[in-house]
Design a protein around this motif. Structure first.
Motif, PDB file in Angstrom:
ATOM      1  N   ALA A  23       0.911  -1.153  -0.108  1.00 38.10           N
ATOM      2  CA  ALA A  23      -0.015   0.002   0.014  1.00 38.10           C
ATOM      3  C   ALA A  23       0.814   1.266  -0.142  1.00 38.10           C
ATOM      4  N   SER A  43      -7.458   6.683  -6.625  1.00 41.15           N
ATOM      5  CA  SER A  43      -7.950   5.775  -5.579  1.00 41.15           C
ATOM      6  C   SER A  43      -7.273   4.445  -5.340  1.00 41.15           C
ATOM      7  N   GLY A  44      -6.970   4.179  -4.184  1.00 41.47           N
ATOM      8  CA  GLY A  44      -6.031   3.001  -3.859  1.00 41.47           C
ATOM      9  C   GLY A  44      -4.829   3.358  -3.778  1.00 41.47           C
ATOM     10  N   PRO A 211       0.168   5.452  -7.345  1.00 40.06           N
ATOM     11  CA  PRO A 211      -0.306   4.056  -6.906  1.00 40.06           C
ATOM     12  C   PRO A 211       0.428   2.803  -7.182  1.00 40.06           C
ATOM     13  N   ARG A 212       0.102   1.991  -6.116  1.00 42.78           N
ATOM     14  CA  ARG A 212       0.666   0.384  -6.559  1.00 42.78           C
ATOM     15  C   ARG A 212       2.205   0.541  -7.088  1.00 42.78           C
TER      16      ARG A 212
END
Ligand SMILES: Nc1ncnc2c1ncn2[C@@H]1O[C@H](COP(=O)(O)OP(=O)(O)OP(=O)(O)O)[C@@H](O)[C@H]1O
Ligand SMILES: [Mg+2]
Lengths: 255, 278
Positions: A23, A43-44, A211-212
């Motif tokens: 995360a 998001s995420g 992200p990611r």
């Protein structure tokens, strides 16, 4: 010395079949006393996770967050949080939600009441002091949640998309309110948002996450004088610049 | 223009009020009508078809028996004796069931330790405890209360447990961030109020089951008084009209307690839930 120091924080969630989700990956950030920092990112990308670690609700897999040199080990009223979801206690009236933290601190009842009035007025909900959360609209509930966090007078205020559910007008009004409160109380504010407009209006500094795995892709200092004019040309410039950075942050090549 | 709007507004108000009135009338009237219909059919069947007081006493037989019992003045003692049994049982169920359910719902080790025992004991019918109730407590009100306790305990325990298990994590986290950190305070200020709807349901079900256990408990272990006891005594004396009187009293009392409890819970304790779907 900086107020809040995020030092090489990573967070890995283990999933069921031995899979892992990274995360947050190696997040480092120094946040000055009384600084207003906005976090933006898709998001995420771990924005909530980062705030939760700073709040002490989650422990980092590696790295450390410290406040004034003292490492964070668990939740503390010094770090207030406004959650992304509605987190009001439905069994308490608006006023008793706002005074919850004060009650826990053992503040005398009269002081609690006067504090409640102050913050009710601040979020414009005086008429609803005896109402229960179910009687409020979504935006009103979020305003109570903000009042509840502020009433506790934290040194650091963590806000996770607090205005996401508000209509544009209320949202703008709340942003102005928040800036006023911030200027008055000199709190350090960490504010997550999806709205670049909001970030440019509020922040001293904007942190863009990719992200990611969640990483800091870029940070931008916003030097526009306050109050900022949303329709002004400088505002539009900063906005365009941030949007451009966010676009390039989405590309894997950037990392 | 403005004038016309007002007239229309008034017309709408009147229609609304009419609708409310007929609605109220219906809600009040229909139950009365249906109860009266059942009473009339009952009376006709008993009087003209069955024609045997011992098989089916008629409404008038039952009313007569009720008046006789009322005059004899013994109903009051039966009534208070039954309430004593019930109070002992339900009181003990609350005193033990709620704290145990809270502990099991909140502390994982308590759950793991106590759950197997609970799961084995729970399916044992309350009436199967009668022999031990008598051996342990003799033919006393406590023995009858014990049977009621066994009936009421598990619904209270299980619902309290479920309520505590289901406390939203977000509430707990919000409270911790606001400075409510010790388990004791979290239980008192967050878990208990959040679980209250579930606990109230447990108490309601427990009261219902306990009340049903009362008749059997009084038959086996009761003294000379009690609504359940008198029901059996009347039966052994073939006073079937009295049996019906006690049946109806048990039904009406059970209903009354449930209504009062619900009124208290919904109106006072859980006012904050008015807007939610129950
Ligand atoms: N408790 C958890 N267990 C497993 N995975 C989790 C957990 N919490 C978050 N994650 C994962 O971590 C990643 C980051 O989640 P996070 O909630 O921090 O995102 P976010 O940036 O706040 O997103 P959004 O903008 O949608 O709120 C996601 O991929 C999510 O699936
Ligand atoms: Mg989030």
């Amino acid at each position: 010395m900086s107020k809040l120091s995020i030092d090489r924080v990573s967070k890995v969630f283990a999933k069921k079949q031995g899979e892992v989700v990274v995360a947050l990956d190696d997040i480092s950030l120094e946040i000055e006393d009384s600084e207003f920092v906005c976090f933006v990112g898709p998001s995420g990308c771990g924005k909530t996770t980062l705030l939760r670690i700073i709040a002490g609700l989650e422990t980092a897999t590696s790295g450390e967050v410290s406040l004034m040199g003292a490492p964070i080990r668990g939740p503390d009223p010094k770090r207030g949080m406004v959650f992304q979801e509605y987190s009001l206690f439905p069994w308490r009236t608006v006023k008793n939600n706002i005074t919850f933290g004060l009650e826990m601190r053992g503040m005398p009842k009269a002081d609690q009441d006067s504090a409640a009035e102050t913050y009710l007025a601040m979020v414009g909900l005086e008429q609803f002091r005896e109402a229960y959360p179910y009687e409020l609209s979504g935006g009103m509930r979020q305003r109570v949640a903000i009042a509840r966090a502020l009433a506790n007078e934290p040194e650091v205020l963590l806000m996770d998309e607090p205005f996401g559910a508000l209509d544009a007008q209320t949202r703008n009004a709340m942003q102005r309110e928040l800036l006023e409160i911030w200027e008055k109380t000199q709190k350090t504010i960490l504010f997550v948002t999806h709205s670049v407009d909001e970030a440019v209006f509020l922040a001293d500094r904007i942190v863009i996450l990719s992200p990611r795995p969640g990483r800091i892709c870029d940070t931008i200092r916003v030097d526009l004088p306050r109050p900022r004019e949303r329709t002004g040309p400088e505002f539009a410039n900063v906005r365009r610049y941030v949007l451009g950075l966010m676009d390039s942050c989405r590309l894997p090549s950037k990392i | 223009m403005r004038h016309r709007t007002r007239v229309q507004g008034k017309g709408r108000d009147n229609r609304l009020m009419d609708a409310t009135r007929t609605h109220l009338l219906r809600n009040r009237l229909l139950p009365v009508v249906s109860i009266a219909a059942v009473a009339i059919v009952w009376q006709l069947v008993a009087q003209f078809i069955v024609q045997n007081k011992n098989l089916l006493p008629s409404v008038t037989d039952v009313l007569g028996a009720f008046l006789v019992l009322l005059e004899s003045g013994r109903l009051a003692s039966d009534f208070s004796t039954s309430l004593t049994h019930f109070g002992i049982g339900v009181g003990a169920a609350l005193l033990l069931g709620i704290p145990l359910g809270m502990a099991m719902g909140w502390f994982r080790d308590m759950d793991t330790a106590a759950n197997p025992i609970i799961e084995i004991l729970r399916p044992v019918p309350p009436l199967a405890w009668i022999p031990f109730a008598i051996i342990w407590f003799g033919l006393t009100p406590v023995a009858a209360g014990f049977i009621v306790f066994v009936g009421a305990f598990f619904p209270v325990l299980v619902n309290t447990y479920a309520g505590f298990k289901g406390v939203p994590r977000l509430f707990v986290e919000a409270a911790r961030v606001l400075g409510c950190t010790s388990p004791g305070r979290l239980i008192r200020h967050v878990a208990l109020p959040a679980a209250m709807p579930s606990i109230a349901t447990g108490i309601r079900i427990g009261m219902g089951v306990g009340w049903m256990c009362l008749v059997a408990a009084e038959f086996f272990v009761g003294g000379r008084y009690g609504l359940g006891k008198q029901l059996w005594v009347s039966y052994s004396l073939q006073q079937m009209s009295n049996v019906v009187v006690y049946m109806l009293l048990l039904g009406i009392l059970g209903l009354a307690m449930d209504v009062v409890f619900r009124w208290y819970v919904d109106g006072k304790l859980l006012k904050w839930r008015t807007g939610e779907v129950a």
